[in-house]
Design an enzyme around this catalytic site. Structure first.
Site, PDB file in Angstrom:
ATOM      1  N   LYS A  54     -48.794 -10.554  20.484  1.00  0.00           N
ATOM      2  CA  LYS A  54     -49.340  -9.703  21.872  1.00  0.00           C
ATOM      3  C   LYS A  54     -49.944  -8.554  21.677  1.00  0.00           C
ATOM      4  O   LYS A  54     -51.134  -8.166  22.085  1.00  0.00           O
ATOM      5  CB  LYS A  54     -48.214  -9.963  22.678  1.00  0.00           C
ATOM      6  CG  LYS A  54     -48.855  -9.742  24.205  1.00  0.00           C
ATOM      7  CD  LYS A  54     -47.773  -9.672  25.467  1.00  0.00           C
ATOM      8  CE  LYS A  54     -47.159 -11.097  25.553  1.00  0.00           C
ATOM      9  NZ  LYS A  54     -46.419 -11.323  26.501  1.00  0.00           N
TER      10      LYS A  54
ATOM     11  N   LYS B  33     -35.255  -3.705  16.057  1.00  0.00           N
ATOM     12  CA  LYS B  33     -36.508  -3.734  15.853  1.00  0.00           C
ATOM     13  C   LYS B  33     -36.705  -2.060  15.565  1.00  0.00           C
ATOM     14  O   LYS B  33     -37.466  -1.274  14.678  1.00  0.00           O
ATOM     15  CB  LYS B  33     -37.615  -3.980  16.730  1.00  0.00           C
ATOM     16  CG  LYS B  33     -37.752  -5.489  16.642  1.00  0.00           C
ATOM     17  CD  LYS B  33     -38.783  -5.563  17.726  1.00  0.00           C
ATOM     18  CE  LYS B  33     -39.082  -7.295  17.789  1.00  0.00           C
ATOM     19  NZ  LYS B  33     -40.060  -7.720  18.691  1.00  0.00           N
TER      20      LYS B  33
ATOM     21  N   GLU C 180     -31.573 -16.276  23.257  1.00  0.00           N
ATOM     22  CA  GLU C 180     -32.137 -14.944  23.747  1.00  0.00           C
ATOM     23  C   GLU C 180     -32.491 -15.031  25.369  1.00  0.00           C
ATOM     24  O   GLU C 180     -32.466 -13.896  26.007  1.00  0.00           O
ATOM     25  CB  GLU C 180     -33.818 -15.127  23.259  1.00  0.00           C
ATOM     26  CG  GLU C 180     -34.572 -13.732  23.287  1.00  0.00           C
ATOM     27  CD  GLU C 180     -35.677 -13.751  22.323  1.00  0.00           C
ATOM     28  OE1 GLU C 180     -35.357 -13.484  20.935  1.00  0.00           O
ATOM     29  OE2 GLU C 180     -36.679 -13.903  22.815  1.00  0.00           O
TER      30      GLU C 180
ATOM     31  N   HIS D 291     -22.985 -36.969   8.407  1.00  0.00           N
ATOM     32  CA  HIS D 291     -22.305 -36.662   7.282  1.00  0.00           C
ATOM     33  C   HIS D 291     -21.875 -35.376   6.874  1.00  0.00           C
ATOM     34  O   HIS D 291     -21.781 -35.141   5.631  1.00  0.00           O
ATOM     35  CB  HIS D 291     -23.101 -37.411   5.892  1.00  0.00           C
ATOM     36  CG  HIS D 291     -23.331 -38.778   6.314  1.00  0.00           C
ATOM     37  ND1 HIS D 291     -22.400 -39.781   5.615  1.00  0.00           N
ATOM     38  CD2 HIS D 291     -24.277 -39.716   7.133  1.00  0.00           C
ATOM     39  CE1 HIS D 291     -22.717 -41.017   6.008  1.00  0.00           C
ATOM     40  NE2 HIS D 291     -23.747 -40.984   6.952  1.00  0.00           N
TER      41      HIS D 291
ATOM     42  N   GLY E  45     -42.212 -14.607  24.900  1.00  0.00           N
ATOM     43  CA  GLY E  45     -42.505 -15.489  23.637  1.00  0.00           C
ATOM     44  C   GLY E  45     -41.931 -16.661  23.464  1.00  0.00           C
ATOM     45  O   GLY E  45     -42.603 -17.692  23.041  1.00  0.00           O
ATOM     46  N   ARG E  46     -40.665 -17.034  23.971  1.00  0.00           N
ATOM     47  CA  ARG E  46     -39.979 -18.045  23.737  1.00  0.00           C
ATOM     48  C   ARG E  46     -40.373 -19.290  24.844  1.00  0.00           C
ATOM     49  O   ARG E  46     -39.970 -20.192  24.767  1.00  0.00           O
ATOM     50  CB  ARG E  46     -38.538 -17.973  23.987  1.00  0.00           C
ATOM     51  CG  ARG E  46     -38.014 -17.444  25.204  1.00  0.00           C
ATOM     52  CD  ARG E  46     -36.628 -16.867  25.047  1.00  0.00           C
ATOM     53  NE  ARG E  46     -36.033 -16.131  26.277  1.00  0.00           N
ATOM     54  CZ  ARG E  46     -36.445 -14.725  26.468  1.00  0.00           C
ATOM     55  NH1 ARG E  46     -36.995 -14.044  25.660  1.00  0.00           N
ATOM     56  NH2 ARG E  46     -35.767 -14.199  27.654  1.00  0.00           N
TER      57      ARG E  46
ATOM     58  N   GLU F 289     -43.118  -7.093  11.862  1.00  0.00           N
ATOM     59  CA  GLU F 289     -43.089  -8.257  10.600  1.00  0.00           C
ATOM     60  C   GLU F 289     -44.457  -8.978  10.835  1.00  0.00           C
ATOM     61  O   GLU F 289     -44.725  -9.576   9.750  1.00  0.00           O
ATOM     62  CB  GLU F 289     -42.009  -9.172  11.457  1.00  0.00           C
ATOM     63  CG  GLU F 289     -40.621  -8.621  11.187  1.00  0.00           C
ATOM     64  CD  GLU F 289     -39.959  -8.108  12.774  1.00  0.00           C
ATOM     65  OE1 GLU F 289     -38.829  -7.875  12.973  1.00  0.00           O
ATOM     66  OE2 GLU F 289     -41.076  -7.802  13.417  1.00  0.00           O
TER      67      GLU F 289
END
Length: 544
Positions: free
Chosen positions: A207, A503, A353, A384, A267-268, A213
């Site tokens: 954005k 961050k 979050e 399993h 964001g999510r 990152e």
């Protein structure tokens, strides 16, 4: 103003009710009420929810719905859909529901019709996607784009990669899609090692276009493209999903090739915004519209349906029931569909979050549990490995089982897959007693080890086939379940200040890692300082 949660009469009623039924076994609940398997169900937007294998009765559901009413869930739903500033700490709306409203709808927020803006961006995305898919958008040397690399992090990665994996049967199989999020250089190196730069389009999703990152990976991808094709290739091989035109232009991307979104898109919650550009490139604009329609259908159900038949509300209230009254600490989501292999990871961010918060909307410390640890793996793989703990461990782990009547792949023994899902729900609910084992002739010495207590709760969610529309409805189900939980707990489900702290500290540590040993005063604790020194020594960055 609603009262404090734990002093609310509705909460106290649930506490008394929990004391009455906490020891009840699902075997007994089904024996006393054979019809509960058909009655304790709900259906909407192509999803069928069977919640009968939960440790609840009709009274439980009524009491939970009463708690939701008392916590003003209906008012909070309406406020979100109106575009009010429900993200209190950041003083902004949370309008992901506007991203999937139809073009003829209108929602005016602060004097702007946000639906019109959304569809303007969708229109530009569709034109671009059609050009790329048809081979009209070509690289610097005239080659069509056969590879797409999406660079983002958090919601800018988890949503797109989940959607691509989920909708692979609907994607262009002659195109390659890769997703890069980890700042570890190995992530980008592995994603691009077998790609031809001349045929590769890179989407940079940030954005602000300053996310550390994402921009570190974007610059490394830029160097890869420029090294092979020259500086002038950047404009044809990169596009941006961002709102920062100046930074985008400085990177070398024409702002005309920037697809924007808004600060009211978390964001999510952004996979159906321009963040979904890679999804649209993979499945095409028409299928992307179907995805949005699935979202919208569940949105409308959530907005209008009574709480006792409202799928997101039921799933959300059951999560509150187990978290706060049974003390459950984790929640399993097990899709019986290989194409949903990234769905649990996507839900981890969406849930943890959103609701990993320790204060209320008024900034008051909570005195109850909020949020839950979400995890999962596709069936039958998990059966399993960790299902053993769910069946016979000492922890209560509610589980959602998600299955489809038909496989989108259209091949193989799908009945065997779904038989496993249904068997797990049955086994978790009813278990196997010592008496059952003796009747089967099991050796007495083995019986304590083989008893499965049962009474492990599950939701079973059944759909027809995993289409774009079905995926949209399924994601919206969990989005609104998270909102329901947050409304009951009285927390802000739309901020994420805890993410920001790491961050800030990382940005401060980065330059310290390359300094010579012993130079500069450390502003860290003794452990962090020692780890920095050990890292520099291992890297050979300083003398000694």
């Amino acid at each position: 103003m609603t009262p404090d949660l734990r002093t609310a009469p509705e909460w106290r009623s649930l506490e008394r009710h929990h004391a009455d039924i906490a020891s009840a076994h699902l075997r007994d609940l089904f024996a006393a009420d054979p019809g509960r398997g058909e009655r304790l169900t709900a259906e909407a937007a192509g999803l069928y929810l069977d919640y009968s294998k939960n440790r609840v009765t009709d009274e439980t559901i009524a009491l939970l719905a009463g708690l939701a009413e008392a916590r003003r869930l209906r008012e909070q739903i309406d406020a979100m859909f109106r575009g009010e500033r429900v993200n209190v700490s950041e003083d902004r709306p949370a309008l992901h529901v506007a991203l999937r409203m139809p073009a003829d709808a209108s929602l005016v927020v602060d004097g702007v019709d946000v639906v019109r803006e959304v569809h303007a961006v969708l229109g530009r995305m569709a034109v671009f996607a059609d050009d790329v898919r048809a081979g009209r958008w070509r690289g610097n040397d005239g080659a069509p784009m056969r590879n797409v690399v999406n660079i983002g992090i958090g919601g800018s990665d988890l949503g797109p990669v989940m959607a691509y994996e989920a909708l692979r049967p609907f994607s262009r199989r002659d195109m390659t899609f890769r997703f890069v999020s980890n700042v570890d250089p190995a992530d980008l190196a592995e994603a691009t090692r077998d790609l031809d730069p001349a045929e590769t389009l890179v989407i940079v999703s940030s954005k602000t276009f300053t996310t550390l990152e994402t921009m570190t990976n974007a610059r490394a991808a830029r160097a890869w493209i420029v090294g092979a094709l020259g500086e002038e290739a950047v404009g044809r091989h990169f596009v941006a999903v961002s709102t920062n035109g100046d930074e985008v232009a400085q990177f070398g991307i024409d702002p005309a090739n920037m697809f924007g979104f808004w600060d009211w898109v978390g964001g999510r919650y952004s996979m159906d915004s321009a963040i979904g550009l890679s999804t649209m490139l993979a499945i095409g604009p028409e299928r992307f519209r179907e995805l949005l329609e699935g979202f919208h259908e569940m949105d409308e159900h959530f907005r209008a349906a009574p709480f006792t038949s409202n799928l997101p509300v039921l799933v959300g209230l059951l999560a509150v029931w187990y978290t706060d009254f049974f003390g459950a600490q984790t929640y399993g989501v097990m899709p019986y569909a290989q194409h949903l292999k990234r769905f649990p990871a996507y839900l981890q961010q969406l849930t943890m979050e959103s609701n990993g918060k320790h204060v209320t909307l008024l900034g008051k410390e909570v005195d109850y549990q909020t949020g839950t640890v979400v995890w999962g793996e596709p069936g039958t793989n998990g059966q399993h490995s960790f299902y053993q703990l769910i069946h016979q461990g000492t922890r209560l782990i509610p589980v959602d089982l998600i299955g489809f009547a038909r496989s989108a792949a259209g091949a193989g023994d799908h009945d065997l897959l779904i038989a496993n899902m249904l068997a797990q729900a049955e086994a978790l609910a009813f278990g196997k007693t010592a008496e059952d084992l003796r009747a089967e002739g099991a050796p007495e010495a083995t019986i304590p080890f083989r008893v499965c207590e049962g009474n492990r709760p599950t939701n079973t969610i059944l759909l027809d086939v995993l289409t774009p529309r079905a995926l949209g409805a399924l994601v919206a189900l969990y989005e609104h379940s998270v909102f329901t939980q947050g409304a009951v707990w009285g927390i802000d489900s739309f901020d994420q200040w805890g993410v920001e702290l790491g961050k800030v500290l990382a940005a401060r540590i980065v330059p310290e890692l390359s300094r010579a040993r012993g130079t500069g005063a450390s502003a860290h604790d003794s452990s962090t300082s020692a780890l920095i020194e050990r890292y520099r020594r291992l890297r050979g960055a300083g003398p000694g």
